[in-house]
Design an enzyme around this catalytic site. Structure first.
Site, mmCIF file in Angstrom:
data_model
loop_
_atom_site.group_PDB
_atom_site.id
_atom_site.type_symbol
_atom_site.label_atom_id
_atom_site.label_comp_id
_atom_site.label_asym_id
_atom_site.label_seq_id
_atom_site.Cartn_x
_atom_site.Cartn_y
_atom_site.Cartn_z
ATOM 1 N N ALA B 32 0.834 -1.196 0.000
ATOM 2 C CA ALA B 32 0.000 0.000 0.000
ATOM 3 C C ALA B 32 0.867 1.243 0.000
ATOM 4 C CB ALA B 32 -0.893 -0.015 1.229
ATOM 5 N N GLU B 33 2.023 1.120 0.588
ATOM 6 C CA GLU B 33 2.833 2.306 0.820
ATOM 7 C C GLU B 33 4.015 2.419 -0.137
ATOM 8 O OE1 GLU B 33 2.918 3.893 4.362
ATOM 9 O OE2 GLU B 33 4.956 4.687 4.333
ATOM 10 N N LEU B 35 6.690 0.577 -3.390
ATOM 11 C CA LEU B 35 7.001 -0.394 -4.436
ATOM 12 C C LEU B 35 8.401 -0.912 -4.154
ATOM 13 C CD1 LEU B 35 5.953 1.785 -7.494
ATOM 14 C CD2 LEU B 35 4.608 0.017 -6.396
ATOM 15 N N VAL B 36 8.596 -2.197 -4.377
ATOM 16 C CA VAL B 36 9.910 -2.766 -4.128
ATOM 17 C C VAL B 36 10.492 -3.272 -5.441
ATOM 18 C CG1 VAL B 36 11.192 -4.535 -2.889
ATOM 19 C CG2 VAL B 36 9.286 -3.387 -1.776
ATOM 20 N N LYS B 64 13.477 0.473 -2.462
ATOM 21 C CA LYS B 64 12.124 0.622 -1.935
ATOM 22 C C LYS B 64 11.671 2.047 -2.206
ATOM 23 C CE LYS B 64 9.357 -0.277 2.155
ATOM 24 N NZ LYS B 64 9.304 -0.904 3.464
ATOM 25 N N ASP B 177 5.336 -4.916 12.356
ATOM 26 C CA ASP B 177 4.628 -5.762 11.394
ATOM 27 C C ASP B 177 5.361 -7.097 11.254
ATOM 28 O OD1 ASP B 177 2.794 -6.602 9.497
ATOM 29 O OD2 ASP B 177 3.853 -5.665 7.826
#
Lengths: 189, 278
Positions: B32-33, B35-36, B64, B177
């Protein structure tokens, strides 16, 4: 016969080739320093003290940071050369950075960086080599990490980057990870 | 994914042009936050015979990228991106200095929301356990035999995972997380797997046992949902390693971990969120 610097290009800055040279047995460090202080434009190179440098990639981290700041228009110093010296430091104090990482009166070795993208006279590696020949009085050494390693003062590096005694710096690669991290994070932590 | 085609129409938020042109990037994950991306080459250290002391990684690099969110006010967006990028990088750097196994951070551009770090090549804990379970199940039909094989193959790794998390918590860092996907195993020696903790996007500093207990609880829930058959067994091993890890911190460690385990009991009863009554 003046020696040719090592030329590298950072992938993100293809139009800014870097010419890197290493000199030992330098005898005119005070002259270079005073010319820099007086703003002589023939001296538009970044002069670094090799005792503070771990490896070529250490310098590249500072160059990368300086070029990124220039691109973003957020350089803290007037020229890209001084920005490179400043970017070596883990702190935001420009004067202190220049004093620690730049050429000192008592320097006997020099690491010279030329960012060859300004609308200036010298751009090719050979020309830079010739120009430096007349600026630096010393012996030119073929630049490689092994040659650089012999000139490093590990304790100076430790002090500059405030690396705790507990962290062992014998391993150059681990040490480089710590200092490149400090360079990238400067001003943000 | 069923609606692959629909997704393909939505263009990915673009990376700064200079980076796209310069490096060969592959998108490997999207949250959601951020792109890798994966890149085989270092962002600023070129390959050259003179460079022998390069802090390079043969497994490549991860970029990232937190793209701007068009629905937020531009100023706020810039501030949030910068803040989150930096907080992640500070955690990574701090943990690296402390010797906790995390991806080594390479470079950061907080204004553009870009972090460069080491790529950890290896399976996530989730996939690794699945793989092992499959092998075990194919080797024997007998449940007692399977249990024995599980202990042989999986226990050691989970102990070391628990121990790695204890290092994190011992220095009062909370991951935020912890899941079985955010724990990656890389090959250390023959057959021995070394856990690496990734994704510090939600990490923070906290001295409260409560926050650490929540970290563990989140991980427990992840085990229950990804490995429902043997979750309890796995969690038991993991916590065994966790408690043992704190033991190295002498008295303070033992005291700390006792508080955390007590809290964990409470969190298990009430869930992740604290009661807001009173």
């Amino acid at each position: 016969m003046p020696s040719t610097p090592l030329t590298l290009t950072l992938p993100q800055f293809p139009s800014s080739p870097l010419h890197l040279s290493l000199y030992t047995n330098v005898t005119n460090a005070p002259t270079i320093r005073s010319q820099l202080l007086s703003g002589n434009t023939a001296y538009s190179y970044a002069f670094l003290d090799p005792s503070t440098i771990l490896s070529i990639s250490h310098v590249l981290a500072a160059v990368y940071r300086a070029l990124t700041e220039r691109e973003a228009g957020t350089m803290r110093t007037r020229t890209v050369n001084s920005e490179i010296v400043f970017s070596m430091a883990p702190s935001m104090n420009i004067g202190d950075a220049l004093k620690r990482f730049g050429v000192k009166d008592e320097s006997t070795a020099l690491f010279v960086v030329k960012v060859a993208d300004e609308a200036e006279d010298v751009v090719g590696a050979e020309e830079v080599g010739v120009a430096l020949e007349s600026i630096v009085e010393g012996e030119s050494v073929a630049l490689c990490d092994d040659a650089l390693q012999a000139l490093t003062d590990i304790e100076v590096v430790r002090k500059n980057y405030k690396i705790p005694q507990g962290v062992v710096l014998n391993d150059r690669i681990a040490a480089a990870q710590i200092v490149t991290g400090a360079i990238a994070l400067r001003g943000y932590s | 994914m069923a609606d692959d085609n629909k997704n393909a129409e939505i263009p990915l938020p673009a990376l700064p042009e200079g980076i796209v042109k310069a490096l060969d990037l592959t998108l490997i994950s999207q949250g959601a936050e951020a792109l890798v991306f994966f890149s085989q080459s270092h962002p600023f250290i070129p390959t050259h015979e003179a460079i022998t002391n390069s802090p390079g990684f043969s497994a490549g690099y991860i970029l990232k990228y937190r793209p701007p969110k068009p629905y937020r006010h531009a100023l706020l967006d810039a501030q949030l991106t910068k803040h989150r990028t930096l907080s992640e990088v500070r955690s990574l750097y701090k943990l690296m200095l402390a010797g906790v196994k995390v991806p080594v951070f390479v470079s950061v551009d907080p204004r553009q929301g870009i972090i460069w770090m080491e790529n950890i090549s290896g399976p996530s804990l989730k996939k690794w356990i699945w793989g092992n379970e499959e092998v075990i199940d194919s080797q024997t039909e007998d449940e007692a035999g399977r249990a024995k094989l599980r202990e042989e193959k999986i226990k050691g790794t989970l102990l070391s995972v628990g121990s790695e998390i204890s290092k994190l918590h011992f220095m009062d860092m909370v991951h935020g997380d912890l899941t079985t996907s955010n724990l990656v195993l890389r090959n250390k020696n023959e057959g021995e797997m070394e856990p690496v903790i990734i994704d510090f996007g939600l990490s923070s500093q906290s001295t409260l046992p409560e926050d650490k207990a929540v970290d563990l609880y989140v991980l427990e829930r992840a085990f229950v949902s990804t490995h429902p058959m043997h979750a309890e067994e796995y969690i038991g091993w993991l916590l065994e390693g966790y408690v043992a890890g704190f033991g190295r911190g002498k008295k303070t460690g033992v005291f700390k971990v006792r508080e955390i385990m007590k809290k964990l009991e409470a969190v298990r009863l009430r869930g992740r969120k604290r009661s807001m009554v009173g």
